[in-house]
Write a protein that holds these residues in place. Sequence first.
Motif, mmCIF file in Angstrom:
data_model
loop_
_atom_site.group_PDB
_atom_site.id
_atom_site.type_symbol
_atom_site.label_atom_id
_atom_site.label_comp_id
_atom_site.label_asym_id
_atom_site.label_seq_id
_atom_site.Cartn_x
_atom_site.Cartn_y
_atom_site.Cartn_z
ATOM 1 N N LEU A 80 -11.077 -2.808 -4.700
ATOM 2 C CA LEU A 80 -9.948 -2.228 -5.155
ATOM 3 C C LEU A 80 -9.147 -1.647 -4.129
ATOM 4 N N SER A 81 -10.005 -0.994 -3.068
ATOM 5 C CA SER A 81 -9.137 -0.545 -1.749
ATOM 6 C C SER A 81 -8.130 -1.890 -0.966
ATOM 7 N N LEU A 82 -8.391 -3.021 -1.176
ATOM 8 C CA LEU A 82 -7.930 -4.116 -0.932
ATOM 9 C C LEU A 82 -6.762 -4.562 -1.744
ATOM 10 N N SER A 83 -6.465 -3.844 -2.909
ATOM 11 C CA SER A 83 -5.507 -4.003 -3.947
ATOM 12 C C SER A 83 -4.334 -3.119 -3.951
ATOM 13 N N ASP A 84 -3.405 -3.502 -4.806
ATOM 14 C CA ASP A 84 -2.230 -2.741 -5.056
ATOM 15 C C ASP A 84 -2.467 -1.365 -6.070
ATOM 16 N N ARG A 85 -1.507 -0.837 -6.254
ATOM 17 C CA ARG A 85 -1.569 0.295 -6.861
ATOM 18 C C ARG A 85 -2.218 0.216 -8.311
ATOM 19 N N ALA A 86 -1.916 -0.821 -8.854
ATOM 20 C CA ALA A 86 -2.652 -1.203 -10.385
ATOM 21 C C ALA A 86 -3.967 -1.730 -10.071
ATOM 22 N N GLY A 87 -4.538 -2.277 -8.937
ATOM 23 C CA GLY A 87 -5.509 -2.712 -8.829
ATOM 24 C C GLY A 87 -5.826 -4.207 -9.172
ATOM 25 N N PHE A 90 -3.842 -8.390 -4.616
ATOM 26 C CA PHE A 90 -4.415 -8.291 -3.160
ATOM 27 C C PHE A 90 -3.275 -8.006 -1.884
ATOM 28 N N VAL A 91 -3.670 -6.770 -1.485
ATOM 29 C CA VAL A 91 -2.907 -6.484 -0.224
ATOM 30 C C VAL A 91 -3.558 -6.473 1.081
ATOM 31 N N GLY A 92 -4.774 -6.537 1.129
ATOM 32 C CA GLY A 92 -5.330 -6.727 2.474
ATOM 33 C C GLY A 92 -5.668 -5.205 2.985
ATOM 34 N N LEU A 93 -5.330 -4.909 4.201
ATOM 35 C CA LEU A 93 -5.792 -3.801 4.626
ATOM 36 C C LEU A 93 -4.806 -2.678 4.580
ATOM 37 N N LYS A 94 -3.805 -2.998 3.883
ATOM 38 C CA LYS A 94 -2.427 -2.068 3.610
ATOM 39 C C LYS A 94 -2.809 -0.726 3.269
ATOM 40 N N ASN A 95 -3.443 -0.539 2.554
ATOM 41 C CA ASN A 95 -4.075 0.775 2.223
ATOM 42 C C ASN A 95 -4.624 1.805 3.075
ATOM 43 N N TYR A 96 -5.505 0.867 4.036
ATOM 44 C CA TYR A 96 -6.090 1.647 5.308
ATOM 45 C C TYR A 96 -5.147 1.836 6.312
ATOM 46 N N VAL A 97 -4.192 1.056 6.577
ATOM 47 C CA VAL A 97 -2.825 1.296 7.470
ATOM 48 C C VAL A 97 -2.298 2.664 6.938
ATOM 49 N N ASP A 303 -3.086 5.500 -8.385
ATOM 50 C CA ASP A 303 -2.858 4.697 -7.228
ATOM 51 C C ASP A 303 -3.958 4.159 -6.975
ATOM 52 N N PHE A 304 -4.729 2.995 -7.685
ATOM 53 C CA PHE A 304 -6.237 2.433 -7.441
ATOM 54 C C PHE A 304 -6.400 2.182 -6.189
ATOM 55 N N GLY A 305 -5.457 1.398 -5.695
ATOM 56 C CA GLY A 305 -5.746 1.090 -4.144
ATOM 57 C C GLY A 305 -5.891 2.051 -3.189
#
Length: 336
Positions: A80-87, A90-97, A303-305
């Motif tokens: 989920l942490s690698l996913s967008d708001r809806a889960g 796939f958005v990669g490391l965007k949430n960690y950035v 925001d699940f991501g």
Amino acid sequence: MDQLYSSLFIMVLGVAGCVFYFFGSNIVLNLIFPTRGVSNMQMAKNIRRAASVRPWLFLGPALSFLGLYLVYPVFDSFMLSLSDRAGEDFVGLKNYVWLVNDREFRESLFNNLMWLLVVPAASTFFGLIIAAMTDKISWGNIAKSLIFMPMAISFIGASIIWKFVYDFRAEGSEQIGILNALVEYFGGTPEAWITIPFWNNFFLMVILVWIQTGFAMVILSAALRGIPEETVEAAVLDGANGIQIFFKILIPQIWGTIAVVWTTITITVLKVFDIVLAMTNGQWDTQVLANMMFDWMFRGGGDFGRGAAIAVVIMVAVIPVMVWNIRQANAQMEGR
């Protein structure tokens, strides 16, 4: 009453299910590996096979539930942490950035570090001092019971109690908060304590110290009672005073227990959530990681991501402390 009856029914059903599984699994195991009507050699083999299977048969349900409710959510949270708001995408490391660049995350991280520095140290220190003092007085058990009592209160319940302690009313009004009533009695000006940036974190920490001191006291008291009397008597004969005995004789012998208590409270602090939610909801610069995760995961549409990314950070922070704690506990049990 319907809820009470439902709870009792579930409890009876659960116990009956456990008993049925216990006896039923043994019957099935005996049918698969029979010990009657077979040769002595085959019987010996079946007994050994059944003995090797039986522990896993009993552990099976517990391991299955652990996998379902503990292991699976870890992997799912990471995905989920690698996913967008809806889960979904796939958005990669965007949430960690985003986390690294987010001001609120840095504030939460700083506050968590402050909690880590203060709460485990204060709780362990007060627990150790109280354990040593109450073992020397006749009414020590009563004192221990009173100090341990906050452990029986939920974090939310404790927070509500301390909300009344810190309660603020405008100057000139009757103060119902104990702290402000004392301040006013001695000629001071009442303050809204939990709204004062930076210092309000320490006012919140007091609540967790109040709760965890009882836990530390009980564990350390048991450790102190396990110290051989001969070492203390030898120190007394050598002319050591009370302070020297405490710091140079007692503490070195229970250092392993102190470390386990310290790290156990550290794990609790890393997950602190209830107190901040009930007292300030993260306002006035009191935000912590767990409360921030709750905000992003479940509020404002969710925001699940981003919520999952914060959860992963908390998990990664807890794992090293937990592993070290388990190793220390195992070493202590083995007498090393």
